[in-house]
Each structure stands twice: as structure tokens, then as C-alpha cells.
Design a protein around this motif. Structure first.
Motif, mmCIF file in Angstrom:
data_model
loop_
_atom_site.group_PDB
_atom_site.id
_atom_site.type_symbol
_atom_site.label_atom_id
_atom_site.label_comp_id
_atom_site.label_asym_id
_atom_site.label_seq_id
_atom_site.Cartn_x
_atom_site.Cartn_y
_atom_site.Cartn_z
ATOM 1 N N PHE A 115 1.393 -6.098 7.776
ATOM 2 C CA PHE A 115 0.346 -5.430 8.553
ATOM 3 C C PHE A 115 0.833 -5.110 9.965
ATOM 4 O O PHE A 115 0.368 -4.165 10.603
ATOM 5 C CB PHE A 115 -0.928 -6.290 8.584
ATOM 6 C CG PHE A 115 -2.176 -5.459 8.544
ATOM 7 C CD1 PHE A 115 -2.852 -5.240 7.361
ATOM 8 C CD2 PHE A 115 -2.648 -4.845 9.694
ATOM 9 C CE1 PHE A 115 -3.981 -4.438 7.326
ATOM 10 C CE2 PHE A 115 -3.775 -4.050 9.671
ATOM 11 C CZ PHE A 115 -4.442 -3.841 8.485
ATOM 12 N N GLY A 271 -1.923 -10.022 1.355
ATOM 13 C CA GLY A 271 -0.611 -10.570 1.682
ATOM 14 C C GLY A 271 -0.662 -12.061 1.996
ATOM 15 O O GLY A 271 0.054 -12.861 1.393
ATOM 16 N N LYS A 296 -9.941 -7.349 -8.486
ATOM 17 C CA LYS A 296 -9.309 -8.433 -7.727
ATOM 18 C C LYS A 296 -9.852 -9.792 -8.186
ATOM 19 O O LYS A 296 -9.141 -10.789 -8.179
ATOM 20 C CB LYS A 296 -9.551 -8.240 -6.223
ATOM 21 C CG LYS A 296 -8.741 -7.080 -5.625
ATOM 22 C CD LYS A 296 -9.020 -6.930 -4.133
ATOM 23 C CE LYS A 296 -8.194 -5.827 -3.514
ATOM 24 N NZ LYS A 296 -8.477 -5.645 -2.074
ATOM 25 N N GLN A 355 -15.353 -9.280 12.133
ATOM 26 C CA GLN A 355 -16.357 -9.075 11.085
ATOM 27 C C GLN A 355 -16.790 -10.384 10.429
ATOM 28 O O GLN A 355 -17.927 -10.509 9.983
ATOM 29 C CB GLN A 355 -15.791 -8.151 9.991
ATOM 30 C CG GLN A 355 -15.695 -6.691 10.379
ATOM 31 C CD GLN A 355 -17.061 -6.065 10.556
ATOM 32 O OE1 GLN A 355 -18.002 -6.409 9.844
ATOM 33 N NE2 GLN A 355 -17.182 -5.165 11.515
ATOM 34 N N CYS A 373 -5.249 -16.791 12.102
ATOM 35 C CA CYS A 373 -3.955 -16.261 12.561
ATOM 36 C C CYS A 373 -4.054 -14.780 12.888
ATOM 37 O O CYS A 373 -3.027 -14.148 13.132
ATOM 38 C CB CYS A 373 -2.900 -16.458 11.486
ATOM 39 S SG CYS A 373 -3.082 -15.312 10.116
ATOM 40 N N THR A 376 -7.920 -8.679 11.958
ATOM 41 C CA THR A 376 -7.752 -7.309 11.466
ATOM 42 C C THR A 376 -8.911 -6.404 11.871
ATOM 43 O O THR A 376 -8.718 -5.243 12.218
ATOM 44 C CB THR A 376 -7.635 -7.320 9.919
ATOM 45 O OG1 THR A 376 -6.724 -8.342 9.537
ATOM 46 C CG2 THR A 376 -7.183 -5.981 9.380
ATOM 47 N N SER A 398 -3.089 -20.349 14.596
ATOM 48 C CA SER A 398 -1.788 -20.448 13.948
ATOM 49 C C SER A 398 -1.098 -19.108 14.071
ATOM 50 O O SER A 398 -1.757 -18.062 14.099
ATOM 51 C CB SER A 398 -1.976 -20.829 12.467
ATOM 52 O OG SER A 398 -0.763 -21.220 11.883
ATOM 53 N N VAL A 438 -1.461 -0.061 2.828
ATOM 54 C CA VAL A 438 -1.907 -1.315 3.431
ATOM 55 C C VAL A 438 -2.987 -1.034 4.485
ATOM 56 O O VAL A 438 -4.008 -1.719 4.553
ATOM 57 C CB VAL A 438 -0.713 -2.085 4.048
ATOM 58 C CG1 VAL A 438 -1.193 -3.350 4.751
ATOM 59 C CG2 VAL A 438 0.295 -2.446 2.953
HETATM 60 P P1 NAP Z 1 -3.518 -7.543 3.767
HETATM 61 O O1 NAP Z 1 -2.452 -7.597 2.738
HETATM 62 O O2 NAP Z 1 -4.086 -6.240 4.153
HETATM 63 O O3 NAP Z 1 -4.676 -8.508 3.246
HETATM 64 C C1 NAP Z 1 -5.809 -8.772 4.029
HETATM 65 C C2 NAP Z 1 -7.050 -8.789 3.152
HETATM 66 O O4 NAP Z 1 -8.141 -9.203 3.966
HETATM 67 C C3 NAP Z 1 -7.437 -7.429 2.631
HETATM 68 O O5 NAP Z 1 -6.788 -7.124 1.444
HETATM 69 C C4 NAP Z 1 -8.944 -7.582 2.431
HETATM 70 O O6 NAP Z 1 -9.172 -8.127 1.138
HETATM 71 C C5 NAP Z 1 -9.328 -8.636 3.463
HETATM 72 N N1 NAP Z 1 -10.055 -7.990 4.562
HETATM 73 C C6 NAP Z 1 -9.650 -6.972 5.353
HETATM 74 N N2 NAP Z 1 -10.614 -6.633 6.229
HETATM 75 C C7 NAP Z 1 -11.660 -7.467 5.972
HETATM 76 C C8 NAP Z 1 -12.950 -7.605 6.532
HETATM 77 N N3 NAP Z 1 -13.390 -6.821 7.534
HETATM 78 N N4 NAP Z 1 -13.766 -8.552 6.017
HETATM 79 C C9 NAP Z 1 -13.364 -9.343 5.003
HETATM 80 N N5 NAP Z 1 -12.142 -9.246 4.436
HETATM 81 C C10 NAP Z 1 -11.302 -8.327 4.920
HETATM 82 O O7 NAP Z 1 -3.015 -8.197 5.116
HETATM 83 P P2 NAP Z 1 -2.268 -9.584 5.350
HETATM 84 O O8 NAP Z 1 -0.811 -9.403 5.239
HETATM 85 O O9 NAP Z 1 -2.933 -10.626 4.535
HETATM 86 O O10 NAP Z 1 -2.610 -9.792 6.893
HETATM 87 C C11 NAP Z 1 -3.952 -9.969 7.297
HETATM 88 C C12 NAP Z 1 -3.999 -10.021 8.812
HETATM 89 O O11 NAP Z 1 -3.216 -11.112 9.267
HETATM 90 C C13 NAP Z 1 -3.437 -8.790 9.515
HETATM 91 O O12 NAP Z 1 -4.210 -8.519 10.649
HETATM 92 C C14 NAP Z 1 -2.035 -9.214 9.931
HETATM 93 O O13 NAP Z 1 -1.553 -8.505 11.049
HETATM 94 C C15 NAP Z 1 -2.264 -10.680 10.229
HETATM 95 N N6 NAP Z 1 -1.092 -11.543 10.063
HETATM 96 C C16 NAP Z 1 -0.817 -12.421 11.067
HETATM 97 C C17 NAP Z 1 0.262 -13.265 10.932
HETATM 98 C C18 NAP Z 1 0.615 -14.216 12.025
HETATM 99 O O14 NAP Z 1 1.660 -14.837 11.966
HETATM 100 N N7 NAP Z 1 -0.183 -14.381 13.053
HETATM 101 C C19 NAP Z 1 1.051 -13.221 9.789
HETATM 102 C C20 NAP Z 1 0.704 -12.334 8.769
HETATM 103 C C21 NAP Z 1 -0.373 -11.504 8.922
HETATM 104 P P3 NAP Z 1 -10.479 -7.720 0.275
HETATM 105 O O15 NAP Z 1 -10.783 -6.285 0.603
HETATM 106 O O16 NAP Z 1 -10.059 -7.913 -1.148
HETATM 107 O O17 NAP Z 1 -11.571 -8.648 0.668
#
Ligand code: NAP
Length: 482
Positions: A115, A271, A296, A355, A373, A376, A398, A438
């Protein structure tokens, strides 16, 4: 392959500004490997030993995915959803930088979309060129990163091509995966938990020369052995999200999950969530997966996550309007969790942010932990503090993982205890489309990207372990994804 001028760009010594990029440069898609990289790729595919790889000349330029400094305002006035990574992510030739003593050149066989590449490509919340400029001021080696293009990507699998003079534990020919914690180990603050280091950065997001490319520059302390029962693309997709989920749930630096814990996982097939669910199941916990479609839910069932909630079907309206949340909707969500899991969550695995955070704090068990962590859907968070303090809950922050945590998380992949969650693979030329998937939440698990690997399925060096772990488990997201 169209020949583009490989770009060595220097700031003007008078104004400090960059000259404009050539108009043709980096707007064309480079449809093949740069000549020198092709020879390296062929040698790797032919199984050449390390000495042979080390003797091959390095090209002056390599193919990479990047955003341009002169385009950071291209989406001005558009909503986040309208900002399209296909317009801002370019694939072209960039110059090979000099190698610092503690670094290695990696021939990247495969990478993956995270992301953070979406954030970089839509220039939100800020263009990442500010990170590069700051790194540029730190040292002569840091200055290499401050360029008018940013080569992105924070995951990779590949082969070590060259090692700097201070690298001890790795050599040319080593098959590796890269974790993205970029830390200066001469800084004392890096010597407790390196995620607390004053100058900790995420490679390929806060540094240049990332993994969505045929070549990458990494510090030796980012290297980990490639899990050899996996293909290049299966191995490439794990490190960032897997290590992050490991720290959030398993590490003492995170929620320190224990057997029997009920863990609410937002985005449970995304992810982070796709690994989180596996950690909960492996650790004897009870995952409650939240996702947004019936397909899903089926995928979660196949992974062994019996308690699942389809947030789209339930149509929760946690926010009545932009400024007001609705506690009765939090309550409805809490009831639904109890209905599928029998009790409130000990741990809430949070990343959607604005949200969901109000609901996450509300539904956590008395004394429970919300571990977060990311944000989004927005980083200005609101929750009702009464539900936090009166019920002695805590919010734990985290961020990625230190080398030890990333290493331990990678070891679990290498043992076959945690599976890659690769759902689909794109060639590097189509990195913009991959990032758009994504960005639009149109994907499941991880999206892989082939760099030097000419096709999928290559690089498996331990077929016996693969058979033991089981093709079905390793490829579950590919087979069962929508
Ligand atoms: P991803 O593959 O897009 O998966 C995130 C999932 O969260 C989406 O598929 C969606 O699933 C759900 N989602 C998205 N918006 C939502 C909302 N408003 N309400 C409820 N569920 C929601 O992304 P990811 O790789 O898991 O990363 C998620 C976030 O973590 C990103 O912002 C990324 O930048 C961050 N991140 C941070 C770190 C860190 O080290 N700090 C590491 C990795 C990722 P559903 O639609 O199926 O519910």
C-alpha cells in the motif's frame, strides 16, 4: 527495447534545483530488460555460481518503476479515489548508483505491491520526495537518494550480485528476500529495538532504489534467506506484510497474543490480514475476520477462519456524517462479533483507521488491546475515550518490524508454517495497473510483480518441502481468490 537516456541528474550548483527531466524520458514503458541486466538474468536462470555472477559487468542503467518529482501536482483537485497510479507510475531506465560499503546490489527476480507504493503514486498524504531530500542531507551516501525520480517498492526476492567492502555475512550468488527496515546501525538509538532508531526508514518508500525494478540497492542488514520451497514471486510477496503482522500480534513489541485470545482482524483477506489470520490460528487464538464480500468469506473459511463478518452485507454506518459517529452501530457490530465468536475480542488488529477506530476501541474486551499500524481511511482518529479508560483497554502502536522480528517471521515462511498469500501476478511493465488494483481494493492478499523472472513458478529449489507443506495451502489465495 526503446533506448532511453539513462538518467544521471545533478542539482544545479547555483540554484540547487534539478534540471527538467527530458520530455521523452520515463514516459515510455520499457518493454524489455536493459542489455546488461539481460545477461545477469540469463546467468541466474542458468544457475551460474556466485563467482560467475560477481564477474559479470554491471550495466549503467536498469529498468525500474518510479514516480517523478515534476509530476507531484498532477492529481491536484482530485479525490483520493480519482488519483490513478497508472498515470503516475512509470517504468523506464534509471542510472545504477554507486554502492556503499554496507550495501549489496540485488538482481530482483520478483517484487510485490504494497500500500505504501499506492501512497507514493497518489502523492498522499505527502509526496515522498521530501523523505528523499531529508535522507540526502544525512551523508554522502544518503545524497545518492535525493533524485527527481523515486524508484519505489518495499518487497523483493532475488540474488546478491555485488557486496560492499563492509558486508560480511552475504556473498554474490546468495538467494535472498529483502525486508524493508532501513536503519543506520552506527546510530546508538538503533541498538535496542531498531524500529526505535532515530533515522529508521522504510526502503523503497522513504529511500530510493526500491524493489519494483530489475536491480536494487539494499543494506546488508535487510537480507534474509529466500524460502526455497517457494517460487520467486511467492517468496517476494511476504516480507513487508508478514513481518508487520508478526510484530503486531506475536512479538512482545506488539499485542503479545496468547492461546485462546479472540482476535478481530480487519481486512482479513488483505495484505496484512491474510498473515494475521494465520498467526492467530497458529498461535491457538480465535480469529474473527472482517471482509467486504461473500467470496472473501469463502476464502476465510478455506483458510480455517470460522468466525467471519461481511461488513458490506451488514452495511455498518459507524459514521452518520463526516463528524459524527453512531454508538448504536458500534454496538450492533459488537453483537455480531459475539454471535460468531462467543465473546468480545481480546485484541483488535487495526489498520483502516478513521472509519473503524471508534468501533475497534468500543468492541475490544475490558482490558483488551487495539494494535494499530495504519490509517488507510484517514489518520485523524476519533474514539470515545470513556470506553478506553473505564474498561482499561489500551491502544498499542506498531510499525513494520525490526530485523530480528522480520527474520523470525521469514523463518516461519521458510518452515512452511505461514503461507504466502499471493493472489495474482503482473509483469513490471504493468506495475501501474497492479497498484491501481490495490488502490481500488479490488484485490485479495498480495499482488506479485515479475521483474527479472521471465515467468511464474521459477526459483523453487526445495520441491520436497513444497510437497510436504502442500501445493493447496501454498497457493490458496491464487486458487480461491475471486
Ligand atoms: P490491503 O491489502 O489493501 O488490505 C487492507 C484491507 O482492509 C482491504 O482489503 C479491506 O478489506 C480493508 N479495508 C480497507 N478500507 C477499509 C475501511 N474503510 N473499513 C474497513 N476495512 C477496510 O492493504 P494492507 O497491505 O493490508 O495494508 C493496510 C494498511 O496498512 C495500509 O494503509 C498500509 O499502508 C498499512 N501498512 C502499514 C504497515 C506498517 O508497518 N506500519 C505495514 C503494512 C501496511 P475488506 O474490503 O475485505 O474489508
Amino acid at each position: 527495447m526503446p533506448t532511453l537516456p539513462a538518467l544521471h541528474v545533478e542539482r544545479s550548483s547555483v540554484s540547487g534545483a534539478y534540471p527538467p527531466l527530458p520530455a521523452t524520458w520515463a514516459t515510455q514503458v520499457t518493454a524489455g530488460y536493459c542489455p546488461g541486466m539481460q545477461a545477469i538474468r540469463d546467468a541466474i536462470l542458468a544457475g551460474a555460481p556466485g563467482e560467475e555472477l560477481a564477474a559479470l559487468p554491471l550495466p549503467e542503467a536498469y529498468r525500474a518503476a518510479f514516480v517523478r518529482l515534476d509530476e507531484t501536482e498532477m492529481f491536484e483537485g482530485l479525490s483520493s479515489d480519482e488519483k490513478d497510479p497508472r498515470k503516475s507510475l512509470h517504468v523506464g531506465e534509471v542510472a545504477v548508483p554507486e554502492l556503499a560499503p554496507d550495501e549489496c546490489f540485488i538482481a530482483v527476480m520478483a517484487s510485490a505491491i504494497n500500500f505504501n507504493t499506492v501512497w507514493t503514486s497518489i502523492f498522499e498524504p505527502l509526496p515522498t520526495f521530501g523523505f528523499l531530500a531529508r535522507l540526502g542531507k544525512e551523508s554522502v551516501w544518503g545524497a545518492r537518494h535525493d533524485l527527481p525520480y523515486h524508484v519505489v517498492g518495499s518487497d523483493a526476492s532475488g540474488v546478491v550480485l555485488r557486496t560492499g567492502s563492509a558486508v560480511r555475512n552475504w556473498k554474490a550468488g546468495d538467494r535472498v528476500v529483502i525486508h524493508c527496515n532501513y536503519v543506520d546501525d552506527q546510530d546508538p538509538s538503533a541498538h535496542d529495538d531498531s524500529m526505535l532508531a532515530a533515522n529508521q526508514r522504510i526502503w523503497g518508500f522513504e529511500t530510493n532504489f526500491g524493489g519494483l525494478a530489475d536491480l536494487s540497492v539494499v543494506k546488508a542488514n535487510q537480507l534474509m534467506p529466500k524460502p526455497e520451497h517457494l517460487s520467486w514471486e511467492e517468496a517476494a510477496c511476504n516480507a513487508l506484510c508478514n513481518s508487520t503482522s508478526y510484530r503486531m500480534l506475536v512479538s512482545k513489541n506488539g499485542a503479545d497474543m496468547k492461546q485462546g485470545d479472540v482476535v478481530l482482524v480487519w481486512g482479513a483477506t488483505g495484505g496484512l490480514g491474510g498473515y494475521a489470520v494465520q498467526y492467530v490460528l497458529n498461535g491457538g487464538g480465535i480469529p474473527v475476520g472482517v471482509v467486504s464480500s461473500a467470496s472473501k468469506i469463502k476464502l476465510l473459511e478455506a483458510l480455517g477462519c470460522e468466525a467471519a463478518i461481511d461488513r458490506a452485507a451488514k452495511a455498518y454506518r459507524f459514521w452518520v456524517d463526516e463528524h459524527t459517529q453512531d454508538e448504536s452501530e458500534w454496538r450492533r457490530f459488537g453483537k455480531d462479533i459475539r454471535a460468531v465468536a462467543g465473546e468480545d475480542p481480546d485484541i483488535v488488529f487495526e489498520h483502516p483507521g478513521r472509519q473503524t477506530m471508534g468501533a475497534s476501541v468500543f468492541v475490544a474486551k475490558r482490558g483488551g488491546t487495539v494494535v494499530t499500524c495504519a490509517a488507510t481511511s484517514g489518520y485523524m482518529i476519533e474514539y470515545d475515550n470513556r470506553h478506553l479508560w473505564m474498561k482499561l483497554k489500551q491502544i498499542k502502536s506498531s510499525h513494520f518490524a525490526n530485523y530480528r522480528e522480520a527474520w523470525d517471521a521469514n523463518r516461519l515462511i521458510a518452515l512452511g508454517a505461514i503461507q504466502p498469500i499471493l493472489s495474482v501476478v503482473y509483469p513490471l511493465e504493468e506495475v501501474g495497473e497492479a497498484a491501481q488494483q490495490v488502490h481500488g481494493n479490488l484485490h485479495e492478499g498480495k499482488i506479485g510483480v515479475l521483474c527479472l523472472a521471465p515467468s511464474e513458478g521459477l526459483g523453487i529449489a526445495n520441491p520436497e518441502l513444497r510437497e510436504k507443506v502442500g501445493e493447496e495451502r501454498i497457493t490458496a489465495f491464487r486458487r480461491l481468490g475471486a
